[in-house]
Design an enzyme around this catalytic site. Structure first.
Site, short mmCIF file in Angstrom:
data_model
loop_
_atom_site.label_atom_id
_atom_site.label_comp_id
_atom_site.label_asym_id
_atom_site.label_seq_id
_atom_site.Cartn_x
_atom_site.Cartn_y
_atom_site.Cartn_z
N ASP A 277 0.87 -1.17 0.00
CA ASP A 277 0.00 0.00 0.00
C ASP A 277 0.91 1.23 0.00
O ASP A 277 2.14 1.12 0.13
CB ASP A 277 -0.98 0.00 1.18
CG ASP A 277 -2.19 0.89 0.90
OD1 ASP A 277 -2.13 1.73 -0.02
OD2 ASP A 277 -3.21 0.75 1.59
C1 BGC Z 1 -5.03 3.29 0.12
C2 BGC Z 1 -5.19 2.30 -1.00
C3 BGC Z 1 -5.06 2.99 -2.33
C4 BGC Z 1 -3.70 3.67 -2.38
C5 BGC Z 1 -3.39 4.33 -3.69
C6 BGC Z 1 -3.79 4.12 -0.03
O1 BGC Z 1 -3.77 5.17 0.87
O2 BGC Z 1 -5.02 2.60 1.35
O3 BGC Z 1 -6.41 1.63 -0.88
O4 BGC Z 1 -5.24 2.10 -3.37
O5 BGC Z 1 -3.65 4.63 -1.34
O6 BGC Z 1 -4.10 5.49 -3.88
#
Ligand code: BGC
Length: 745
Positions: A277
């Site tokens: 993530d």
């Molecule tokens: C989130 C993800 C997301 C990623 C990219 C993160 O903060 O937890 O779910 O896909 O950002 O934007």
């Protein structure tokens, strides 16, 4: 020379494989052939994902040097083509970028939030919606979305509850698979958008419903409750997976080799790639799990995380880590293989570019808008109705449209709508005027202009307007920003002066129909008492307005069912239907704190599992939803009462539409394993069906269940069916119906 030829062929759009294995071989051969030519830096580059905004020369320089495998956050087709050109035509090996974005419930045409989509209990419709999202997003250059979110969530304080399918493992798996199929398409072509199942794993179990918080889910509960949706999506071909931010039992998921290497790859045979993530590799330093970013990178790559999203850990430290023998070349090669495999599978080498002319053309097609409208209709749950709905156009002459969500084009789209455009939203106000303005007089007086507002004057104006109307249609709820990532709450009642406004409208004596648009199940005790009907729309997306207008006026009938338990109060949380049985179950005869005169020195009021100051029952159970008619269920029957572990169980029920309007009923099939080597849930959803029933009609509905689907991880942590007694229910929600018994030998 070879490189020149390569580019020529590529530009001519000739199917291309790799410089050395030209035109030959399957996916794996192509991966190997390319891998052989890569320097260590180029390999590490493929594992690096970069966030970009606009065309940035530094980012382009990195791409030219082969230091970037993927980008996120840009979606202008012209800019994306420029970046892709650098990667494909100006880098040594010409490996295309995989371009990603959070396309969560639609790209431009916004569908209901995933929690709302789950309320449809209609996987075909959800798949259709995901296909629409993929067609729109890929036309704009996005070939990889970070969806579906498969996090089981049992705590509505958690803002990201909006993004998933709710509390149930089976429903979550079915909806996840539908989205994976919709995004990726039946056959891979240029409209295929790789799915990313996330967040692996247990992220939704954040303690206290506070985002990013620790979780403490045991391996057995992981395997029985949290992991099955991921496994189902992997089996359905999901191309990528994202690790979660949380630490579970002390181990951050991004450094958890047991989960990624052993379970995901070893047990399930996942051959796609795993992305961290956002900065979750680096965050292992904050967790106190790694002393610095270098060590965090070492932990992540060795745990099986192939791509680094925005920690710069791999690009900065992997080479050194290999030199020090802390990460093997084989580990890096395998990660690169996983990334390249998906790039080949998606056809990026053949078609790296987007047709910039087409990008705009496919957006907001009539079919897309219609799919979004139907999704908003089916996701709306009729929670209460004293008979006021549907409105009778022949009797109602004037309606008041009021409330902060009546005309909130941005907010009805919900969380995670980077690309949704409020200008395309059809609000309830607009839809009621357009569709029913000729039948009834529509007065609009918002009362409150946004959901957190305190505004007595506004309420007074709305009350005055209500007196001129036969019916009050009040659109309440949460603005989009009240749910989603990092947007958690401790109080999940309507905010601002909304309750005050509902009370004042109700006091006029006019029937009050509430439509609530929100990112979570709210506590609704007050609203139930001060209204005549409640339609719960979650955040319904671009076409939410027509959907709710047609439901109110009876041109559509409600058919959504709650994908999550609605608590009576925050103190009941976590509350979910498929909890295990306690040794002292609540039995409905308990004394409540204020039922009896209290005496000082009293030593006991009861000794079962309940709360003294709140009933044990939720406000609305999982699977609940009314319609405009009465559906009567017969007792279910089973074909036979004894089964072997490899048999298929068949059960049926008859439902009768006892009213005078057509309805579509979601029948739910639940099972309880009466005795297990570990305690078992009091009920588990094992199937559901949406069935149309005409007025007066009786329909027989059959369910089949392979007995193997009753298997679970028991005391020995092996998945199997444990013979013994079971019960099954076929009912309209998780709290009703009569059970039938059967036995597995
Ligand atoms: C989130 C993800 C997301 C990623 C990219 C993160 O903060 O937890 O779910 O896909 O950002 O934007």
């Amino acid at each position: 020379m070879i490189k020149y030829l390569y580019r020529l062929l590529l530009m001519a759009g000739v199917v291309f494989i790799s410089v050395t294995s030209v035109f030959a071989g399957n996916e794996e051969d192509r991966v190997e052939a390319l891998l052989q030519q890569m320097t260590l830096q180029e390999k590490i580059g493929q594992l690096n994902q970069l966030s970009v905004g606009g065309f940035d020369q530094n980012a382009a320089g990195m791409m030219r040097a082969g230091m970037v495998g993927s980008i996120l956050n840009e979606c202008n087709p012209k800019v994306l083509n420029r970046y892709q050109k650098v990667a494909v035509e100006e880098s040594r090996l010409g490996i295309p970028l995989i371009i990603s974005r959070d396309v969560i419930h639609g790209f431009k045409t916004i569908f209901p939030i995933p929690l709302g989509l789950a309320a449809t209990f209609d996987p075909e419709l959800v798949e259709k919606g995901a296909r629409v999202a993929a067609v729109e997003a890929t036309a704009n250059g996005i070939r990889w979305t970070f969806s579906p979110m498969l996090d089981i969530a049992r705590d509505p304080r958690w803002g990201r509850i909006a993004e998933g399918s709710g509390e149930d493992t089976y429903l979550d798996a079915v909806m996840g698979v539908a989205m994976v199929k919709g995004y990726q398409g039946e056959a891979i072509d240029q409209t295929s958008m790789a799915a990313c199942v996330k967040h692996f794993v247990a992220y939704g179990a954040a303690e206290g419903g506070r985002d990013y918080n620790s979780t403490g889910i045991t391996e057995r509960t992981l395997r029985n409750v949290y992991l099955p949706p991921f496994e189902a999506c992997v089996k359905a071909g999901a191309m990528t997976l994202m690790t979660s931010f949380n630490d579970n039992d002390g181990i951050p998921s991004t450094g958890n080799g047991f989960l990624v290497n052993d379970v995901l790859r070893g047990e399930w045979g996942f051959d796609g790639f795993v992305v961290s993530d956002w900065a979750s590799i680096y965050e292992m330093v904050n967790h106190g799990f790694a002393e610095d970013n270098k060590r965090a990178g070492e932990l992540a790559i060795n745990a099986g995380v192939d791509m680094d999203m925005m920690s710069y850990a791999y690009i900065s430290h992997l080479e050194e880590l290999i030199g020090e023998g802390k990460v093997s070349m084989e580990t890096v090669d395998n990660a690169v293989r996983n990334v390249l495999r998906i790039k080949f599978r998606l056809g990026l080498f053949e078609n790296p570019y987007i047709d910039e002319q087409r990008a705009e053309e496919v957006l907001y097609s009539p079919e897309a808008l219609e799919a979004a409208r139907v999704s908003a209709v089916e996701s709306a749950v009729l929670l209460t109705n004293d008979g006021v709905l549907p409105l009778d156009k022949s009797k109602v002459t004037t309606v008041l449209v009021t409330g902060p969500m009546a005309n909130a084009p941005h907010d009805q789209l919900g969380t995670w709508t980077f690309d949704g455009e409020p200008a395309h939203t059809v609000t309830p106000l607009k839809a009621i005027r357009d569709l029913y303005g000729k039948d009834v007089k529509v007065i609009y007086e918002p009362g409150l202009t946004f959901t957190r507002e305190f505004n007595e004057d506004g309420i007074a104006k709305a009350v005055k307007a209500a007196r001129k109307a036969d019916v009050v249609l009040a659109f309440m709820g949460e603005e989009a920003i009240m749910s989603g990532e990092a947007h958690c709450l401790t109080d999940i009642t309507l905010k601002g002066d909304q309750r005050k406004m509902i009370e004042a409208l109700h006091a006029t004596g006019r029937p009050v129909v509430l439509n609530i648009m929100a990112g979570r199940p709210l506590v609704l005790d007050f609203e139930i008492e001060h209204s005549d009907a409640i339609i719960y729309s979650f955040h319904p997306g671009t076409m939410g307005g027509p959907a709710v207008a047609q439901l109110i006026f009876g041109d559509e009938t409600p058919s959504g069912k709650t994908p999550i338990t609605f608590p009576k109060n925050v103190g009941q949380i976590p509350i979910y239907y498929n909890h295990n049985m306690t040794g002292r179950p609540y039995n409905g005869t308990e004394t409540m704190l204020y039922d009896i005169p209290l005496r000082a020195g009293q030593t006991s009021l009861g000794n079962t599992s309940y709360w003294l100051d709140s009933t044990f029952e939720p406000e609305f159970p999982f699977g609940y939803g009314l319609t405009y008619t009465t559906i009567e269920y017969s007792e279910p029957s089973v074909e036979k009462t004894e089964y072997g572990v490899n048999d298929v169980l068949r059960a049926s029920v008859e439902i009768t539409n006892a009213g005078d309007r057509e309805a579509e009923e979601v029948l739910q099939f639940y099972v309880r394993d009466m005795v297990g080597s570990v305690t078992r849930p009091v009920k588990e959803l094992k199937g559901f069906k949406r069935v149309k029933v005409a007025p007066g009609e009786t329909v027989k509905v059959e369910f089949e269940l392979p007995v193997q689907d009753l298997s679970f991880y028991g005391i020995d942590m092996k998945k199997k069916v444990e013979p013994g007694k079971f019960r099954l229910w076929i009912a309209g929600d998780s709290a009703s119906g009569k059970p039938v018994e059967f036995e597995v030998e």
